[in-house]
Design a protein around this motif. Structure first.
Motif, PDB file in Angstrom:
ATOM      1  N   LEU A  74       0.832  -1.212   0.000  1.00 36.16           N
ATOM      2  CA  LEU A  74       0.000   0.000   0.000  1.00 36.16           C
ATOM      3  C   LEU A  74       0.867   1.262   0.000  1.00 36.16           C
ATOM      4  O   LEU A  74       0.548   2.233  -0.697  1.00 36.16           O
ATOM      5  N   PHE A  75       1.958   1.255   0.772  1.00 36.65           N
ATOM      6  CA  PHE A  75       2.849   2.425   0.793  1.00 36.65           C
ATOM      7  C   PHE A  75       3.352   2.738  -0.620  1.00 36.65           C
ATOM      8  O   PHE A  75       3.353   3.891  -1.048  1.00 36.65           O
ATOM      9  N   ALA A  76       3.792   1.700  -1.330  1.00 40.44           N
ATOM     10  CA  ALA A  76       4.340   1.908  -2.672  1.00 40.44           C
ATOM     11  C   ALA A  76       3.272   2.412  -3.639  1.00 40.44           C
ATOM     12  O   ALA A  76       3.480   3.387  -4.366  1.00 40.44           O
ATOM     13  N   PHE A  77       2.105   1.764  -3.639  1.00 43.40           N
ATOM     14  CA  PHE A  77       1.039   2.182  -4.550  1.00 43.40           C
ATOM     15  C   PHE A  77       0.560   3.596  -4.221  1.00 43.40           C
ATOM     16  O   PHE A  77       0.306   4.403  -5.121  1.00 43.40           O
ATOM     17  N   PHE A  78       0.435   3.904  -2.941  1.00 43.36           N
ATOM     18  CA  PHE A  78      -0.013   5.233  -2.522  1.00 43.36           C
ATOM     19  C   PHE A  78       0.932   6.314  -3.049  1.00 43.36           C
ATOM     20  O   PHE A  78       0.501   7.325  -3.615  1.00 43.36           O
ATOM     21  N   LEU A  79       2.237   6.101  -2.884  1.00 46.62           N
ATOM     22  CA  LEU A  79       3.200   7.112  -3.303  1.00 46.62           C
ATOM     23  C   LEU A  79       3.228   7.282  -4.812  1.00 46.62           C
ATOM     24  O   LEU A  79       3.319   8.416  -5.318  1.00 46.62           O
ATOM     25  N   PHE A  80       3.138   6.191  -5.561  1.00 50.76           N
ATOM     26  CA  PHE A  80       3.146   6.319  -7.015  1.00 50.76           C
ATOM     27  C   PHE A  80       1.895   7.038  -7.512  1.00 50.76           C
ATOM     28  O   PHE A  80       1.964   7.832  -8.464  1.00 50.76           O
ATOM     29  N   VAL A  81       0.758   6.794  -6.886  1.00 45.65           N
ATOM     30  CA  VAL A  81      -0.465   7.507  -7.258  1.00 45.65           C
ATOM     31  C   VAL A  81      -0.314   8.999  -6.971  1.00 45.65           C
ATOM     32  O   VAL A  81      -0.646   9.850  -7.811  1.00 45.65           O
ATOM     33  N   VAL A  82       0.194   9.340  -5.794  1.00 49.79           N
ATOM     34  CA  VAL A  82       0.394  10.742  -5.434  1.00 49.79           C
ATOM     35  C   VAL A  82       1.360  11.425  -6.403  1.00 49.79           C
ATOM     36  O   VAL A  82       1.156  12.577  -6.806  1.00 49.79           O
ATOM     37  N   ALA A  83       2.418  10.707  -6.808  1.00 50.59           N
ATOM     38  CA  ALA A  83       3.409  11.287  -7.719  1.00 50.59           C
ATOM     39  C   ALA A  83       2.845  11.483  -9.120  1.00 50.59           C
ATOM     40  O   ALA A  83       3.145  12.487  -9.785  1.00 50.59           O
ATOM     41  N   PHE A 434      10.320  14.477  -5.324  1.00 56.22           N
ATOM     42  CA  PHE A 434      10.723  13.826  -4.083  1.00 56.22           C
ATOM     43  C   PHE A 434      10.431  12.333  -4.121  1.00 56.22           C
ATOM     44  O   PHE A 434      11.301  11.500  -3.800  1.00 56.22           O
ATOM     45  N   ILE A 435       9.223  11.975  -4.547  1.00 57.37           N
ATOM     46  CA  ILE A 435       8.844  10.554  -4.542  1.00 57.37           C
ATOM     47  C   ILE A 435       9.661   9.764  -5.552  1.00 57.37           C
ATOM     48  O   ILE A 435      10.288   8.748  -5.216  1.00 57.37           O
ATOM     49  N   LEU A 436       9.676  10.213  -6.805  1.00 56.84           N
ATOM     50  CA  LEU A 436      10.384   9.456  -7.829  1.00 56.84           C
ATOM     51  C   LEU A 436      11.894   9.469  -7.589  1.00 56.84           C
ATOM     52  O   LEU A 436      12.580   8.469  -7.798  1.00 56.84           O
ATOM     53  N   GLY A 437      12.412  10.620  -7.135  1.00 55.53           N
ATOM     54  CA  GLY A 437      13.845  10.705  -6.875  1.00 55.53           C
ATOM     55  C   GLY A 437      14.282   9.876  -5.691  1.00 55.53           C
ATOM     56  O   GLY A 437      15.330   9.215  -5.737  1.00 55.53           O
ATOM     57  N   ALA A 438      13.486   9.875  -4.613  1.00 62.60           N
ATOM     58  CA  ALA A 438      13.879   9.175  -3.388  1.00 62.60           C
ATOM     59  C   ALA A 438      13.466   7.708  -3.377  1.00 62.60           C
ATOM     60  O   ALA A 438      13.938   6.948  -2.531  1.00 62.60           O
ATOM     61  N   VAL A 439      12.599   7.295  -4.291  1.00 61.16           N
ATOM     62  CA  VAL A 439      12.233   5.878  -4.392  1.00 61.16           C
ATOM     63  C   VAL A 439      13.034   5.188  -5.491  1.00 61.16           C
ATOM     64  O   VAL A 439      13.612   4.122  -5.286  1.00 61.16           O
TER      65      VAL A 439
END
Length: 601
Positions: A74-83, A434-439
């Motif tokens: 869920l953490f991964a999917f949530f962040l990709f959706v937000v990004a 932030f999300i794409l760079g830090a993930v």
């Protein structure tokens, strides 16, 4: 009608004078009492502590293994959706006109330093090699262990453990803290991330509990990291010096060796923490980067670089293709009755004899069949094969809880530390950056490290050059044994010594950064904290690790069990952070849209 303004009046009470000046007394005292009780328990009743922690971990995984794994998905999917959503992705961590504090190169370099630590030193060779022998594809019978075909599965799960899911755990914490700190001018502390849900309750007991969970998770995560690191430190020191007191039994670090290494590391860590981030952590981080590049160069020139590069490309594609199935894999324990229902009728009378071996994740098909005796051994070969296959769900659960869930607990426990760090260096970035760079960026670095070092170890075993020497080495000794198969003589001694120094500096930076973060949380987000408190927490951290090492008889079981248990409540905090951040972003977008409409009219 406009939305109500967000709650930003966070008031964390701090002592005005005395020993705890500048600290929140409830957080500091409860955290220290909790840690002290753990130390006393492991010191006075070590066997009871070890057995109880093992029992608690076993029960917890039986009930929460699925929760751990689906939460991380869920953490991964949530962040990709937000990004990827245009409205949320372009939001900026700061003012509309604010630009990043650091250049892209500096930003990526610092994330590289955060991602490449003791865990990668220990597991860069040990994990790919271990997964080459045992992973879900080998246990289900799709491929043979230790074969060329098993490499794909080994790296599929290696990338799972060090890739997008793993970094998403850090980024959930980091993005939540950065969003409130830079758009609402709130302190960088854990409770801040839940203010959209807690509101004024953030200033009371609920807020204290959130921060205490952050402190406890951090100390357990750092403790496990240092535990593995000092074990590798002793392995390296023994290789260089041949000092017999460092080892006991068959290449197992002795308790005295571990305690001596721990004392040295923690003394240096505390001194570094006292000197502050600007001096101690900064200089050691620079040294880490230089030594890491030298070690990488050794594997490039003397290892199996072309083999590793080929693996990197193939494994990356395989990981991306299987990203969603990997995310949704979550296994529950298999009961004996469930196993009996899957058996052929003629095997059902022997369920009690068959069940333990068939569901043992660390047992092979051949050893299972060889271990059968009496009437069970007289069953037809097809029946015995079917009995082993019937236990596959149980083996998959055991494997996942021993590998994947262990990793998720480790990353979760470390997330307050790394999340705060990521937040501090990301002011002015957009949410998407932030999300794409830090993930993505740190994941690609971890993948390269794992394939270059781990690929060389696998290639040495696959072509027969190592003749099983690396496979039979302990987890923390695998790196040194791999080096000894690649190089020899004075060069081996020099590089081994460099690895010992690198492990030492990684340990010191992990420990002193953890000490600083714990003090930051207890002081309500203050960057400058009392020197005596850093020294005190350095001592407490040393006692936690030392007593749990002794409780585990010099092994790391008690440490890892306590971390898996302690990470569970903070995983709930991370889920609430996702809900909280989603609420905050939606409401902020609604406010901005309302203001635009008001301006137009």
């Amino acid at each position: 009608m406009s939305l109500q303004d967000p709650f930003t009046d966070l008031k964390i009470e701090r002592q005005d004078s005395g020993f705890y000046e500048g600290y929140n007394l409830p957080i500091a005292l409860v955290s220290k009492i909790a840690v002290s009780l753990l130390v006393l328990w492991a010191l006075v009743w070590p066997l009871n502590a070890n057995d109880t922690l093992r029992s608690w971990k076993s029960g917890l995984l039986s009930e929460f293994n699925v929760f751990y794994n689906l939460s991380v998905a869920l953490f991964a999917f949530f962040l990709f959706v937000v990004a990827l959503l245009p409205a949320t992705g372009r939001m900026r961590l700061g003012g509309d006109d604010e630009r990043p504090e650091f250049t892209n190169f500096s930003w990526f370099s610092m994330m590289f330093g955060a991602g490449l630590g003791v865990g990668l030193m220990v597991y860069a060779t040990a994990e790919p090699l271990g997964l080459w022998q045992s992973n879900p594809l080998t246990m289900s019978g799709e491929v043979a262990p230790k074969s060329a075909e098993a490499i794909q599965g080994a790296y599929r799960y290696t990338f799972l453990h060090t890739g997008f899911h793993a970094w998403a755990i850090y980024v959930v914490t980091g993005l939540s803290l950065a969003y409130y700190a830079y758009t609402r001018d709130m302190p960088l502390t854990i409770r801040t991330a839940l203010t959209p849900l807690l509101g004024e309750y953030s200033n009371g007991v609920a807020g204290h509990v959130i921060d205490i969970l952050g402190v406890v998770a951090t100390i357990l995560g750092v403790a496990v990291t240092i535990g593995y690191g000092v074990s590798q430190l002793v392995d390296g020191a023994f290789l260089i010096t041949s000092a017999q007191w460092l080892m006991e039994g068959v290449m197992k670090p002795s308790t005295s060796g571990l305690i001596a290494a721990l004392a040295l590391v923690m003394m240096m860590s505390t001194l570094s923490a006292v000197s502050g981030v600007g001096r101690g952590v900064k200089y050691l981080s620079n040294l880490n980067l230089i030594l890491s590049l030298i070690l990488l160069a050794v594997f490039v020139f003397f290892g199996s670089f072309s083999f590793a590069i080929r693996i990197y490309g193939q494994a990356l594609v395989d990981y991306i293709v299987n990203f969603i199935p990997l995310s949704l894999q979550a296994h529950s324990p298999m009961s004996q009755s469930e196993y009996a229902a899957a058996l052929p009728p003629e095997a059902v009378p022997f369920v009690a004899e068959l069940f333990p071996g068939a569901t043992d994740a660390w047992d092979t098909r051949d050893s299972f069949l060889a271990g059968l005796s009496g009437d069970v051994a007289d069953l037809p070969d097809t029946t015995k094969q079917a009995a082993y296959d019937a236990g596959t769900p149980g083996r998959l659960f055991g494997w996942q809880s021993g590998w994947t869930t262990f990793y998720w607990a480790w990353w979760i426990a470390f997330s307050p530390f790394v999340g705060l760090f990521l937040a501090r260096i990301s002011r002015g970035r957009t949410v998407r950056e932030f999300i794409l760079g830090a993930v993505v960026a740190p994941s690609l670095v971890c993948f390269a490290w794992m394939t270059i070092l781990g690929g060389s170890a696998i290639d040495l075993e696959l072509n027969g050059d190592a003749d099983g020497a690396i496979l039979t080495a302990s987890t923390t000794a695998t790196l040194f044994v791999t080096l000894s198969e690649m190089i020899s003589g004075h060069l081996l001694i020099i590089i081994s010594f460099m690895c010992v120094v690198l492990t030492m500096t990684f340990l010191v930076t992990s420990a002193d950064s953890g000490i600083l973060v714990m003090n930051t949380i207890m002081s309500g987000g203050a960057e400058k904290t009392g020197v005596m408190h850093r020294v005190l927490w350095g001592g407490l951290l040393t006692l936690v690790i030392g007593t749990l090492l002794m409780a585990g008889g010099g092994g790391l079981e008690a440490l890892t069990n306590s971390m898996i248990i302690g990470a569970l409540p903070f995983s709930v905090v991370l889920l609430l952070m996702c809900v909280s951040l989603a609420k905050a972003m939606i409401n902020d977008l609604r406010r901005a849209r309302h203001e635009e409409n008001e301006t137009e009219t």
